[in-house]
Design an enzyme around this catalytic site. Structure first.
Site, PDB file in Angstrom:
ATOM      1  CB  SER A  64      -0.955   0.012   1.202  1.00 30.64           C
ATOM      2  OG  SER A  64      -1.990  -0.920   1.021  1.00 30.64           O
ATOM      3  CE  LYS A  67      -3.646   0.557  -1.115  1.00 31.26           C
ATOM      4  NZ  LYS A  67      -4.390   0.068   0.085  1.00 31.26           N
ATOM      5  CE1 TYR A 191      -5.141  -1.291  -4.316  1.00 29.85           C
ATOM      6  CE2 TYR A 191      -5.664  -3.621  -4.188  1.00 29.85           C
ATOM      7  CZ  TYR A 191      -5.380  -2.430  -3.565  1.00 29.85           C
ATOM      8  OH  TYR A 191      -5.340  -2.369  -2.197  1.00 29.85           O
ATOM      9  CE1 TYR A 243      -4.425   0.988   4.590  1.00 31.32           C
ATOM     10  CE2 TYR A 243      -2.840  -0.188   5.959  1.00 31.32           C
ATOM     11  CZ  TYR A 243      -3.288   0.215   4.710  1.00 31.32           C
ATOM     12  OH  TYR A 243      -2.601  -0.175   3.596  1.00 31.32           O
ATOM     13  CB  VAL A 261       0.032  -5.642   4.465  1.00 28.76           C
ATOM     14  CG1 VAL A 261      -1.157  -4.887   5.016  1.00 28.76           C
ATOM     15  CG2 VAL A 261      -0.161  -6.032   3.016  1.00 28.76           C
TER      16      VAL A 261
END
Length: 309
Positions: A64, A67, A191, A243, A261
């Protein structure tokens, strides 16, 4: 000012000795195989000096953390129109939660939870074939890091595709509300692959330098984004980058940051440094356990918190 090389050496040695290493992301089979004893740290200061410790030159799946870079690309393509597809608020829920999407009619809370990043990926994909969109993302990462050797770990991408049932559900749910334009399989393919980009701490810290220096790459003077956009990306990293552990990260570390992660974290000390840390074991919120501890120690010793020394 403390000696940065000495601080990094001390932190790396301390992290190597700690028994509490978190738990690797075993729901992605390829990530379950990563050695939890690995730890790497790289810091690039305002003058371009690189300071490293531990396994800083071992590639890992950035997951992530990618992103941050897809958000940057999407903002360059669509500007503020992007915010019609995705919000900018912390989620307070797990990164792969579908409950919030149902309450908010398919619009993801922010671009760093899985649903939001899938919506951002869909925007980048529009008007392109999946291979073209993925190539654009990868070339952007290579350009920022000034390293054409950065690649996608195809085994990790395939592993994510085989087990990505929750992400498939999120994408289909958003598709039902018109948030996703392209075929779901195409969007998810891009993705999964950009999350599977493999980088070292050194490469990742280099790629994030523009966010520490008002949107410019110091080594070349190239402007990636405006200073205002760099500040806004940093703001979203600070409030949403970890998060439902984002508040704890801001409280303890005090820097904009984005976790993955795979155990990586990119952090930004505006005007001072770009930082990348990697330790595969995660905490309950899905963020690198030792990575966060190492960054907390680094900011305390260097006085780098955006909230004051």
């Amino acid at each position: 000012m403390p000696d940065l090389a000495h601080v990094i050496r001390e932190i790396s040695e301390e992290m190597a000795q700690r028994p509490d290493r978190g738990k690797v992301a075993d729901y992605i089979p390829e990530l379950a195989r990563v050695d939890p004893n690995k730890f790497g740290l790289a810091v690039i200061d305002a003058e371009g000096q690189v300071f490293t410790g531990g396994d800083s030159d071992t590639p890992f799946s950035i997951q992530s953390v990618s992103k941050v870079f897809t958000l940057t690309l999407a903002l360059g393509m669509a500007g503020d129109r992007l915010w019609k597809r995705v919000g900018r608020e912390p989620s307070g829920n797990p990164f792969n939660s579908i409950v919030q999407l149902e309450r908010e009619r398919g619009v993801p809370r922010n671009p760093f939870i899985n649903a939001g990043a899938i919506a951002v990926t869909d925007l980048i994909l529009s008007g392109h074939e999946p291979r073209e969109a993925l190539g654009e993302i990868l070339r952007f990462m290579q350009f920022l890091a000034q390293d054409s050797g950065i690649t996608i770990d195809e085994r990790v991408a395939a592993s994510e595709k085989r087990t990505g049932f929750r992400n498939t559900a999120l994408a289909n749910y958003m598709k039902s509300f018109g948030v996703i334009d392209n075929p779901v399989d195409y969007t998810l393919g891009v993705y999964f692959h950009h999350c599977a980009i493999a980088m070292t701490c050194r490469q990742l810290a280099n790629a994030g330098r523009f966010l520490a220096h008002n949107g410019r790459i110091p080594a070349t003077g190239h402007s990636v984004v405006s200073a205002e956009r760099a500040r806004r990306i940093n703001a979203i990293m600070l409030t949403c980058g970890h998060y439902d552990g984002s508040g704890e990260f801001a409280y303890r570390v005090g820097l904009p940051g984005k976790s993955g992660v795979g155990g990586g974290i990119l952090a930004v000390a505006p005007g001072k440094a770009s930082i990348a840390v990697w330790s595969p074991g995660l905490d309950a919120a899905g963020n690198s356990h030792l990575g966060r501890i190492a960054l907390e120690q680094l900011t305390q010793r260097m006085g780098w918190s955006v909230f004051g020394a």
